[in-house]
Design a protein around this motif. Structure first.
Motif, PDB file in Angstrom:
ATOM      1  N   UNK A  91       7.504   1.673  -2.660  1.00  0.00           N
ATOM      2  CA  UNK A  91       8.498   2.481  -3.388  1.00  0.00           C
ATOM      3  C   UNK A  91       9.540   1.564  -4.044  1.00  0.00           C
ATOM      4  N   UNK A  92      10.085   0.642  -3.239  1.00  0.00           N
ATOM      5  CA  UNK A  92      11.055  -0.314  -3.779  1.00  0.00           C
ATOM      6  C   UNK A  92      10.416  -1.309  -4.730  1.00  0.00           C
ATOM      7  N   UNK A  93       9.151  -1.640  -4.471  1.00  0.00           N
ATOM      8  CA  UNK A  93       8.436  -2.575  -5.351  1.00  0.00           C
ATOM      9  C   UNK A  93       8.380  -2.029  -6.773  1.00  0.00           C
ATOM     10  N   UNK A  94       8.096  -0.733  -6.914  1.00  0.00           N
ATOM     11  CA  UNK A  94       8.051  -0.112  -8.248  1.00  0.00           C
ATOM     12  C   UNK A  94       9.399  -0.237  -8.943  1.00  0.00           C
ATOM     13  N   UNK A  95      10.476   0.005  -8.204  1.00  0.00           N
ATOM     14  CA  UNK A  95      11.815  -0.059  -8.790  1.00  0.00           C
ATOM     15  C   UNK A  95      12.094  -1.449  -9.343  1.00  0.00           C
ATOM     16  N   UNK A  96      11.815  -2.476  -8.570  1.00  0.00           N
ATOM     17  CA  UNK A  96      12.034  -3.841  -9.061  1.00  0.00           C
ATOM     18  C   UNK A  96      11.087  -4.194 -10.199  1.00  0.00           C
ATOM     19  N   UNK A  97       9.852  -3.704 -10.115  1.00  0.00           N
ATOM     20  CA  UNK A  97       8.869  -3.992 -11.158  1.00  0.00           C
ATOM     21  C   UNK A  97       9.267  -3.376 -12.497  1.00  0.00           C
ATOM     22  N   UNK A 108       6.841   9.229  -5.945  1.00  0.00           N
ATOM     23  CA  UNK A 108       5.948   9.207  -4.786  1.00  0.00           C
ATOM     24  C   UNK A 108       6.049  10.419  -3.867  1.00  0.00           C
ATOM     25  N   UNK A 109       7.167  11.134  -3.905  1.00  0.00           N
ATOM     26  CA  UNK A 109       7.333  12.232  -2.952  1.00  0.00           C
ATOM     27  C   UNK A 109       7.285  13.608  -3.587  1.00  0.00           C
ATOM     28  N   UNK A 161       0.795  -1.217   0.000  1.00  0.00           N
ATOM     29  CA  UNK A 161       0.000   0.000   0.000  1.00  0.00           C
ATOM     30  C   UNK A 161       0.832   1.272   0.000  1.00  0.00           C
ATOM     31  N   UNK A 162       0.359   2.255  -0.738  1.00  0.00           N
ATOM     32  CA  UNK A 162       1.017   3.561  -0.813  1.00  0.00           C
ATOM     33  C   UNK A 162       0.435   4.457   0.281  1.00  0.00           C
ATOM     34  N   UNK A 163       1.279   5.135   1.055  1.00  0.00           N
ATOM     35  CA  UNK A 163       0.770   5.982   2.146  1.00  0.00           C
ATOM     36  C   UNK A 163      -0.200   7.047   1.661  1.00  0.00           C
ATOM     37  N   UNK A 164      -1.175   7.350   2.507  1.00  0.00           N
ATOM     38  CA  UNK A 164      -2.191   8.332   2.140  1.00  0.00           C
ATOM     39  C   UNK A 164      -1.614   9.700   1.839  1.00  0.00           C
ATOM     40  N   UNK A 165      -0.544  10.092   2.549  1.00  0.00           N
ATOM     41  CA  UNK A 165       0.051  11.408   2.321  1.00  0.00           C
ATOM     42  C   UNK A 165       0.565  11.535   0.894  1.00  0.00           C
ATOM     43  N   UNK A 166       1.155  10.455   0.396  1.00  0.00           N
ATOM     44  CA  UNK A 166       1.660  10.469  -0.976  1.00  0.00           C
ATOM     45  C   UNK A 166       0.518  10.531  -1.974  1.00  0.00           C
TER      46      UNK A 166
END
Length: 314
Positions: free
Chosen positions: A299-305, A98-99, A37-42
């Protein structure tokens, strides 16, 4: 005969050690089938900018693809710190997906950094500078720390244990991170530049960056100098590489795992910080005898994906 037996024992030990090290290499790819899950703030920040994560990813990817000068700087900085450049690519992509939103050109980062040169502001809280704060007796045990990383890590631990969310000497302190309370002169959670480096992180890493890249050591009494450094793309790249190098080293020495072949894991640690405590927690979980692997976050999941596409940028 005795010599032969000795050599055989040494060879067996070396083979066993090599096998153990190989077993501790973190496998490539993601441990999670679906993106965490992606944090709500992002999510809220991205919606407020009337954009999407896909659009932000494509923007930073295209910036990297079109700027060979930046790619060249990433490669040379990576070599200096002994890491693969894909780790730096992953951190930049994660931060700007994301940031923050990426600028269209690298030159924009230089212009933004120059705007802070010579400005007058300081790190502190409620009229007390951070230098005055860490001179309090509670920080006495940190004084003898030899490296900037151990010194500021010690001070961060003292903040968490002695001050965070407490009233000390008639003064109340927020229940928030040390970096957010004392190192954000504009607003909490602020990071800047290509690498989105936090000022406290920069102060922790200043020794290794000064030694490896030759940049002047940072001083907590010179807040403008710290911000100027982390906003300058060239210097920011050095701090990014130092951060990644430290994560790789501490996971190997403390947790006994080699994360140098998994950019999603190093990107995750770049995002969440505190690699020392996280490596120690992983080591504790591994005491059962069953190998425990660090897991990537969203965040890291996207990088590997996206790894094949990102490696193509190099």
């Amino acid at each position: 005969m005795r010599f032969t037996a000795c050599m055989l024992a040494i060879a067996t030990f070396c083979l066993t050690a090599a096998q153990t090290m190989a077993a501790n290499v973190v496998p490539p790819g993601n441990r999670n089938v679906e993106q965490p899950g992606i944090p709500g703030a992002s999510v809220r920040r991205t919606k407020a900018g009337r954009t999407s994560f896909d659009a932000k990813y494509e923007k930073v990817r295209d910036l990297l693809a079109s700027d060979r000068q930046l790619i060249s700087k990433i490669k040379s900085t990576s070599r200096a710190y002994g890491i693969a450049p894909i780790h730096m690519i992953g951190a930049i992509v994660g931060e700007h997906t994301y940031n923050v939103d990426a600028y269209d050109r690298l030159q924009s980062y230089y212009v933004k950094a120059a705007a802070y040169a010579g400005n007058s502001f300081q790190f502190g809280y409620d009229g007390e500078t951070v230098a005055e704060f860490v001179a309090r007796p509670q920080f006495a045990d940190c004084t003898g720390k030899k490296s900037s990383y151990s010194l500021w890590s010690c001070r961060e631990r003292v903040w968490d244990s002695e001050f965070r969310g407490k009233s000390v000497g008639g003064k109340s302190f927020p229940n928030n991170r040390f970096s957010a309370v004392f190192f954000q002169p504009f607003f909490a959670g602020q990071t800047f530049g290509l690498g989105q480096i936090n000022p406290l992180t920069a102060l922790m890493l200043t020794d290794i960056v000064s030694k490896t890249s030759g940049y002047e050591r940072l001083d907590e009494n010179n807040a403008a100098g710290v911000y100027e450094a982390i906003m300058d793309p060239d210097v920011s790249l050095a701090y990014m590489a130092a951060s990644i190098r430290h994560s790789i080293d501490v996971y190997k020495s403390v947790a006994g795992v080699d994360i140098s072949g998994n950019p999603g894991v190093t990107a995750t640690l770049y995002n969440v910080g505190n690699p020392d405590s996280r490596a120690a927690a992983l080591a504790a979980r591994s005491q059962s005898g069953e190998t425990q692997w660090p897991e990537e976050n969203y965040y890291g999941w996207l990088v590997n994906d996206k790894l094949v596409e990102l490696e193509g940028l190099l």
